[in-house]
Write a protein that holds these residues in place. Sequence first.
Motif, short mmCIF file in Angstrom:
data_model
loop_
_atom_site.label_atom_id
_atom_site.label_comp_id
_atom_site.label_asym_id
_atom_site.label_seq_id
_atom_site.Cartn_x
_atom_site.Cartn_y
_atom_site.Cartn_z
N MET A 1 -12.90 40.32 -12.03
CA MET A 1 -12.23 40.81 -13.21
C MET A 1 -12.32 39.80 -14.35
O MET A 1 -12.73 40.15 -15.45
CB MET A 1 -10.77 41.13 -12.88
CG MET A 1 -9.99 41.65 -14.04
SD MET A 1 -8.34 42.10 -13.53
CE MET A 1 -7.46 41.66 -14.98
N LEU A 2 -11.92 38.57 -14.11
CA LEU A 2 -11.94 37.56 -15.17
C LEU A 2 -13.34 37.02 -15.44
O LEU A 2 -13.56 36.40 -16.47
CB LEU A 2 -11.01 36.41 -14.82
CG LEU A 2 -9.52 36.75 -14.75
CD1 LEU A 2 -8.72 35.54 -14.32
CD2 LEU A 2 -9.01 37.27 -16.07
N ASN A 3 -14.28 37.28 -14.56
CA ASN A 3 -15.64 36.79 -14.75
C ASN A 3 -16.36 37.51 -15.89
O ASN A 3 -17.30 36.98 -16.45
CB ASN A 3 -16.46 36.95 -13.46
CG ASN A 3 -15.91 36.09 -12.34
OD1 ASN A 3 -15.26 35.08 -12.59
ND2 ASN A 3 -16.17 36.49 -11.12
N ASN A 4 -15.92 38.70 -16.24
CA ASN A 4 -16.61 39.50 -17.24
C ASN A 4 -15.99 39.43 -18.62
O ASN A 4 -16.40 40.19 -19.50
CB ASN A 4 -16.64 40.97 -16.78
CG ASN A 4 -17.38 41.14 -15.47
OD1 ASN A 4 -18.28 40.36 -15.17
ND2 ASN A 4 -16.99 42.13 -14.70
N ILE A 5 -15.02 38.56 -18.84
CA ILE A 5 -14.33 38.53 -20.15
C ILE A 5 -15.27 37.99 -21.23
O ILE A 5 -15.49 38.65 -22.23
CB ILE A 5 -13.04 37.70 -20.08
CG1 ILE A 5 -12.01 38.44 -19.24
CG2 ILE A 5 -12.49 37.44 -21.47
CD1 ILE A 5 -10.71 37.73 -19.09
N GLY A 6 -15.80 36.81 -21.09
CA GLY A 6 -16.71 36.25 -22.08
C GLY A 6 -15.98 35.77 -23.33
O GLY A 6 -14.76 35.91 -23.49
N LEU A 7 -16.75 35.22 -24.25
CA LEU A 7 -16.20 34.67 -25.49
C LEU A 7 -15.57 35.75 -26.40
O LEU A 7 -14.47 35.55 -26.91
CB LEU A 7 -17.27 33.89 -26.24
CG LEU A 7 -16.82 33.17 -27.50
CD1 LEU A 7 -15.76 32.13 -27.16
CD2 LEU A 7 -17.99 32.51 -28.18
N PRO A 8 -16.21 36.88 -26.60
CA PRO A 8 -15.57 37.89 -27.46
C PRO A 8 -14.23 38.38 -26.91
O PRO A 8 -13.28 38.59 -27.67
CB PRO A 8 -16.58 39.04 -27.49
CG PRO A 8 -17.88 38.42 -27.14
CD PRO A 8 -17.57 37.28 -26.22
N GLY A 9 -14.14 38.52 -25.60
CA GLY A 9 -12.88 38.95 -25.00
C GLY A 9 -11.79 37.90 -25.18
O GLY A 9 -10.63 38.23 -25.45
N LEU A 10 -12.14 36.64 -25.01
CA LEU A 10 -11.16 35.56 -25.19
C LEU A 10 -10.68 35.50 -26.64
O LEU A 10 -9.50 35.28 -26.90
CB LEU A 10 -11.76 34.22 -24.78
CG LEU A 10 -12.00 34.03 -23.29
CD1 LEU A 10 -12.69 32.71 -23.03
CD2 LEU A 10 -10.69 34.12 -22.52
N LEU A 11 -11.61 35.70 -27.60
CA LEU A 11 -11.21 35.71 -29.01
C LEU A 11 -10.28 36.88 -29.30
O LEU A 11 -9.31 36.73 -30.06
CB LEU A 11 -12.46 35.77 -29.90
CG LEU A 11 -13.30 34.49 -29.94
CD1 LEU A 11 -14.57 34.73 -30.75
CD2 LEU A 11 -12.50 33.34 -30.51
N LEU A 12 -10.55 38.02 -28.74
CA LEU A 12 -9.69 39.19 -28.93
C LEU A 12 -8.29 38.92 -28.37
O LEU A 12 -7.29 39.23 -29.03
CB LEU A 12 -10.31 40.42 -28.27
CG LEU A 12 -9.49 41.71 -28.38
CD1 LEU A 12 -9.37 42.13 -29.84
CD2 LEU A 12 -10.11 42.81 -27.55
N ILE A 13 -8.24 38.33 -27.19
CA ILE A 13 -6.94 38.00 -26.59
C ILE A 13 -6.19 37.01 -27.47
O ILE A 13 -4.98 37.15 -27.71
CB ILE A 13 -7.14 37.45 -25.16
CG1 ILE A 13 -7.63 38.56 -24.25
CG2 ILE A 13 -5.84 36.84 -24.63
CD1 ILE A 13 -8.08 38.09 -22.89
#
Length: 71
Positions: A1-13
Amino acid sequence: MLNNIGLPGLLLIAVVVLVLFGRGKISSLMGEVGKGITAFKKGVNDGTKELEDDKAEEVVDVTPDTEKDKA
């Protein structure tokens, strides 16, 4: 689940958290985290120093009495 977040996902969070809590609340939270880290490091250093002091007290002078007079 957390392996697919990536940089764009972290920025969104990060943006969502910033919008929900506001800049002031987050900066004060980070200040508290910094104080906690500093207190933790100080506690570790104090514990290490205490252990070293205990070891220093346990050291016994085994120099023979005849050799002590020469010094």
